[in-house]
Design an enzyme around this catalytic site. Structure first.
Site, PDB file in Angstrom:
ATOM      1  N   ASP A   1       0.803  -1.217   0.000  1.00  0.00           N
ATOM      2  CA  ASP A   1       0.000   0.000   0.000  1.00  0.00           C
ATOM      3  C   ASP A   1       0.845   1.281   0.000  1.00  0.00           C
ATOM      4  O   ASP A   1       1.818   1.379   0.754  1.00  0.00           O
ATOM      5  CB  ASP A   1      -0.849  -0.038   1.288  1.00  0.00           C
ATOM      6  CG  ASP A   1      -1.780   1.130   1.407  1.00  0.00           C
ATOM      7  OD1 ASP A   1      -2.800   1.139   0.708  1.00  0.00           O
ATOM      8  OD2 ASP A   1      -1.498   2.048   2.205  1.00  0.00           O
TER       9      ASP A   1
ATOM     10  N   GLU B   1       1.424  -0.584  -5.013  1.00  0.00           N
ATOM     11  CA  GLU B   1       0.417   0.425  -5.330  1.00  0.00           C
ATOM     12  C   GLU B   1       1.080   1.789  -5.434  1.00  0.00           C
ATOM     13  O   GLU B   1       1.392   2.415  -4.425  1.00  0.00           O
ATOM     14  CB  GLU B   1      -0.661   0.483  -4.241  1.00  0.00           C
ATOM     15  CG  GLU B   1      -1.809   1.397  -4.645  1.00  0.00           C
ATOM     16  CD  GLU B   1      -2.348   2.300  -3.547  1.00  0.00           C
ATOM     17  OE1 GLU B   1      -3.438   2.856  -3.730  1.00  0.00           O
ATOM     18  OE2 GLU B   1      -1.678   2.492  -2.505  1.00  0.00           O
TER      19      GLU B   1
END
Ligand code: GLC
Ligand code: MG
Length: 581
Positions: free
Chosen positions: A227, A301
């Site tokens: 993330d 990401e």
């Protein structure tokens, strides 16, 4: 025998090898499968509290298998106070209580393994929760944990008031700095106040996160989606006289000054140090591979320039992520795009990625409006054909196989901080990510079969009575059925190993060719509600007749129908997979 007689033979042998190594290398499990993103809170609720959970997911793994998916990646299921719905983790080593227990997680991975489904977790390295033990200890003055975070002194303005150290902004609006009386300093939070940034210039933090990686790998996961990884490092303040410098204005139009987009994030994003932390994580993954031969994957990401995104693949002999997410089909194109725009967006990643690495194709996730909403429901089949038949790894956000659309979530029901922090009951919808997180639609029963609760954490989207798994399973033709057929077709050697070429046949019709050892397929997507007659012989080696293999649900054509390649009639929004020979 004289050497000269051997020569043709040797040459043939070498050529043969060259071709094999380029085209027919065995694909690993992750290269040929589809990764299916599950947002645990919204997939299936097993205990009737209106919130999805792990046992809910386990109960639906057969569905995952049925649609032809071989790997799931779960958005965070770790202990969290849910200020950012799980992306604010208070205990990286525990399962969130609303979602179940460690035993439930073990049951999930066990069932997944029985079904041949790999499980990938979300690693959230950039921040913890302000309710984590780490942050609590930091507040209590524990030096080790104080150093886990990024603290700065206040600036005292002319009126003697305390001000944040600089102009940095949170992704969710307003200053990225929050004052804590206990410490007498501000801490950095690039996301919500409840997500204090971890300090990656501290080796203890680096070691702790590696420990988290190992902890879950020991529990059988096949890798991580990482993330917000380009936010890991802030600029080294020692290079700036010991103070974090202001970020310059971006000049973005129509953006208020408290909006993250109003600044150019040259000091808080994409710092060079980031890549080496990622390469180190890859080493940890490879350590586990060395034990049992199973490749563990990493998907990063990062919303950044393509030049920065591909750095995550690795550098020199350092390996990085196998799948730096390719978000071009989210950020660069939508329903209004021309066939040329789509071609350019697709070619972009293929152009910049290293030749020996795989592309990957993503059209939606829990942070962006759903694919069927962005591209329009008429293009669901066409877009699924694209992402599942292009060369590389396919990624599906739960519901894309059905064409689920964004749900309407009123201001009163809005819970996403990105929406709530606007404090704007009229325009919050532009920022809120709740619409793409509404519950999964299983059937026409109460709450679309997602939950038996009287109130679900987000409302179920309208129209679920006819847009759900059960209806599409029963229908002779449906998005779901087509998705299954595409998942099967992508196992064909042409799609596993074949080469690729794309064309915008005109403003509206995008097409690509895949070919391998004399076999040729074409995928043709009409992006507009306009009829066309297209000439496919603009593709090299395409002539004679083409045969319909698969077609979108609005197509009147039948499988097996033949058309002259020089003149293929297309109805509005019709999408086809064709076989040339
Ligand atoms: C990522 C997640 C998003 C989250 C943010 C902070 O962008 O996908 O949902 O809010 O990171 O963790
Ligand atoms: Mg539940």
């Amino acid at each position: 025998m004289k050497a000269v007689y051997l020569l043709p033979f040797v040459v043939a042998l070498c050529l043969g090898n060259a071709i094999t190594s380029r085209k027919e290398k065995d694909l690993e499990w992750w290269e040929s499968t589809i990764f299916y993103q599950i947002y645990p809170r919204s997939f299936a609720d097993s205990d009737g509290d209106g919130i999805g959970d792990l046992n809910g997911i386990t109960s639906k793994l057969e569905y995952i298998k049925e649609i032809g998916v071989g790997a799931i990646w779960l958005s965070p299921m770790f202990q969290s106070p849910m200020y950012d719905f799980g992306y604010d983790i208070s205990d990286f080593y525990a399962v969130h209580d609303e979602y179940g227990t460690m035993e439930d997680f073990e049951a999930l991975t066990k069932r997944a393994e029985e079904l041949g489904i790999k499980v990938v977790l979300d690693l959230v390295p950039n921040h913890s929760s302000n309710e984590s033990e780490w942050f609590q200890k930091a507040l209590e003055g524990d030096e080790k944990y104080y150093n886990y975070f990024v603290w700065e002194d206040a600036i005292i303005d002319e009126d003697g008031n305390r001000q944040p150290p600089n102009n940095w902004l949170s992704h969710f609006r307003g200053s990225a700095w929050e004052y804590r009386e206990e410490v007498g300093k501000y801490y950095l939070h690039q996301f919500v106040v409840g997500q204090p940034d971890l300090n990656y210039r501290n080796p203890d933090v680096v070691a702790e996160m590696e420990n988290v990686v190992r902890f879950w790998l020991e529990r059988g996961v096949a890798g991580f989606r990482v993330d917000a990884v380009n936010c890991l490092f802030e600029v080294d303040k020692n290079l700036h006289g010991g103070q974090y410098p202001d970020e310059p204005l971006s000049g973005a139009v129509g953006v208020s000054l408290d909006d993250h987009d109003s600044l150019d994030h040259i000091y808080t994003k994409n710092q060079n140090e980031t890549y080496y932390v990622v390469y180190d994580w890859r080493d940890v993954l490879d350590e586990f591979k060395a034990r049992d031969g199973l490749t563990r994957v990493m998907m990063t990401e990062v919303y950044a320039s393509i030049q920065d995104v591909v750095k995550y693949f690795g550098e020199g002999d350092r390996k990085g992520a196998q799948m730096p997410f390719n978000f071009d089909l989210i950020t660069d194109v939508d329903a209004s795009s021309s066939a040329g725009d789509i071609k350019r967006a697709i070619d972009k990643f293929l152009t910049y990625k290293p030749l020996d690495k795989d592309a990957n194709w993503v059209v939606g996730n829990h942070d962006n409006s759903r694919m069927a909403t962005r591209y329009g429901s008429s293009l669901v089949d066409g877009i699924n054909m694209i992402i599942l038949l292009l060369p590389g790894v396919g990624v599906t956000y739960m519901g894309e196989e059905l064409g689920l659309v964004d749900g309407y979530v009123s201001w009163e029901d809005t819970v996403d901080p990105s929406g709530c922090n606007t404090n704007d009951p009229i325009n919050y919808g532009k920022w809120s990510r709740d619409p793409e997180r509404t519950p999964f639609q299983w059937n026409a029963e109460k709450n679309a079969g997602f939950s038996t609760a009287d109130k679900t954490w987000l409302p179920v989207a309208e129209g679920y009575e006819t847009l759900n798994v059960e209806v599409q399973r029963a229908a002779e033709r449906s998005h779901l059925k087509l998705y299954q057929a595409l998942a099967a077709l992508r196992q064909d050697r042409v799609f596993r190993h074949g080469r690729f070429e794309s064309l915008a046949l005109n403003q509206d019709v995008f097409a690509f060719r895949r070919w391998y050892k004399g076999e040729v397929y074409l995928v043709v997507v009409n992006m507009r509600d306009v009829e066309h007659d297209v000439n496919l012989t603009y593709f090299e080696n395409v002539s004679g007749d083409v045969k319909v293999v698969l077609r979108s649900i609005q197509s009147q054509k039948n499988e097996g129908d033949k058309f002259p390649a020089a003149s293929l009639p297309l109805a509005g929004f019709e999408s086809l997979v064709l076989k040339v020979k």
